[in-house]
Design a protein around this motif. Structure first.
Motif, PDB file in Angstrom:
ATOM      1  N   VAL A 172      65.895  20.252   0.862  1.00  0.00           N
ATOM      2  CA  VAL A 172      67.091  20.526   0.063  1.00  0.00           C
ATOM      3  C   VAL A 172      68.253  19.730   0.653  1.00  0.00           C
ATOM      4  O   VAL A 172      68.578  19.902   1.828  1.00  0.00           O
ATOM      5  N   PRO A 173      68.887  18.859  -0.154  1.00  0.00           N
ATOM      6  CA  PRO A 173      70.053  18.131   0.347  1.00  0.00           C
ATOM      7  C   PRO A 173      71.296  19.014   0.304  1.00  0.00           C
ATOM      8  O   PRO A 173      71.485  19.800  -0.623  1.00  0.00           O
ATOM      9  N   VAL A 174      72.134  18.897   1.312  1.00  0.00           N
ATOM     10  CA  VAL A 174      73.389  19.643   1.356  1.00  0.00           C
ATOM     11  C   VAL A 174      74.419  18.807   2.114  1.00  0.00           C
ATOM     12  O   VAL A 174      74.069  18.075   3.047  1.00  0.00           O
ATOM     13  N   THR A 231      82.625  15.043   7.264  1.00  0.00           N
ATOM     14  CA  THR A 231      81.658  15.457   6.250  1.00  0.00           C
ATOM     15  C   THR A 231      80.310  14.920   6.678  1.00  0.00           C
ATOM     16  O   THR A 231      80.213  13.796   7.177  1.00  0.00           O
ATOM     17  N   GLN A 232      79.253  15.731   6.504  1.00  0.00           N
ATOM     18  CA  GLN A 232      77.922  15.289   6.896  1.00  0.00           C
ATOM     19  C   GLN A 232      76.912  15.659   5.827  1.00  0.00           C
ATOM     20  O   GLN A 232      76.809  16.815   5.437  1.00  0.00           O
ATOM     21  N   GLU A 233      76.167  14.653   5.345  1.00  0.00           N
ATOM     22  CA  GLU A 233      75.047  14.884   4.440  1.00  0.00           C
ATOM     23  C   GLU A 233      73.829  15.225   5.277  1.00  0.00           C
ATOM     24  O   GLU A 233      73.534  14.540   6.253  1.00  0.00           O
ATOM     25  N   LEU A 234      73.139  16.296   4.895  1.00  0.00           N
ATOM     26  CA  LEU A 234      71.991  16.780   5.655  1.00  0.00           C
ATOM     27  C   LEU A 234      70.833  17.080   4.721  1.00  0.00           C
ATOM     28  O   LEU A 234      71.026  17.260   3.525  1.00  0.00           O
ATOM     29  N   ILE A 235      69.667  17.166   5.296  1.00  0.00           N
ATOM     30  CA  ILE A 235      68.468  17.568   4.564  1.00  0.00           C
ATOM     31  C   ILE A 235      67.923  18.815   5.252  1.00  0.00           C
ATOM     32  O   ILE A 235      67.623  18.796   6.446  1.00  0.00           O
TER      33      ILE A 235
END
Length: 185
Positions: free
Chosen positions: A141-143, A152-156
């Motif tokens: 799930v991407p968040v 800001t950080q995009e995570l999986i």
């Protein structure tokens, strides 16, 4: 030819996995896969990213992460977004007798300097509301998390199998009051 192709594919896979490992050295990586790794966002260290599988009819799900503020300045997780749900909120969960109550933390989640904050089942968590599809074990799930510091950080988040130990933080909104006025639907 088949043996050559297999050797080439293996070499390519090894090269790719090595480059992925090098790319995820714990520094600010965009759109990084974080299965079992620590990601640094400024003075914050994020680890133990996960969410849990959901029943087929679930409308909501929780997301979990451990955040260590290694700095000497307080910070705050102020928001989260994801394409897998209508909206994402930051929540706390408490028990009122036998009733689980979830409440949005409109000011976000405090990350005091020098402390560890665990977002986990049965406590603080990221709440995916209005899922577009069930969360399935083995998928991701991407968040995107946004912090008061402006980072800001995009995570999986890997989707983990739901176990009895994790059931305390059940996210499937049946019989639970998901806000102070019970208005989540």
């Amino acid at each position: 030819m088949t043996k050559s192709l297999l050797v080439a594919a293996s070499a390519l896979a090894l090269a790719f996995s090595s480059s992925v490992a090098l790319a995820h050295d714990g520094h600010d990586d965009d759109d990084a896969m974080h299965d079992g790794m620590t990601v640094s966002v400024g003075a914050l260290e994020l680890s133990e990213l996960r969410t849990l599988e959901t029943p087929p009819n679930a409308r909501n799900a929780g997301g979990f992460v451990t955040i260590v503020n290694t700095g000497d300045v307080d910070n705050r997780l102020v928001s989260a977004t994801s394409p897998v749900s209508e909206r994402v909120e930051l929540h706390t969960m408490t028990m009122d007798g036998d009733v689980m109550r979830m409440r949005e933390l409109e000011e976000g989640i405090a990350l005091p300097a020098g402390e560890t904050v665990e977002l986990k089942p049965g406590g603080l968590h990221v709440m995916f509301i209005g899922l577009s599809a069930p969360f399935v074990t083995g998928e991701t799930v991407p968040v995107t998390l946004t912090f008061e510091s402006g980072d800001t950080q995009e995570l999986i988040m890997p989707v983990m199998e739901r176990t009895m130990e994790m059931m305390h933080g059940d996210d499937d909104n049946e019989g639970h009051d998901h806000s102070s006025d019970g208005s989540h639907n």
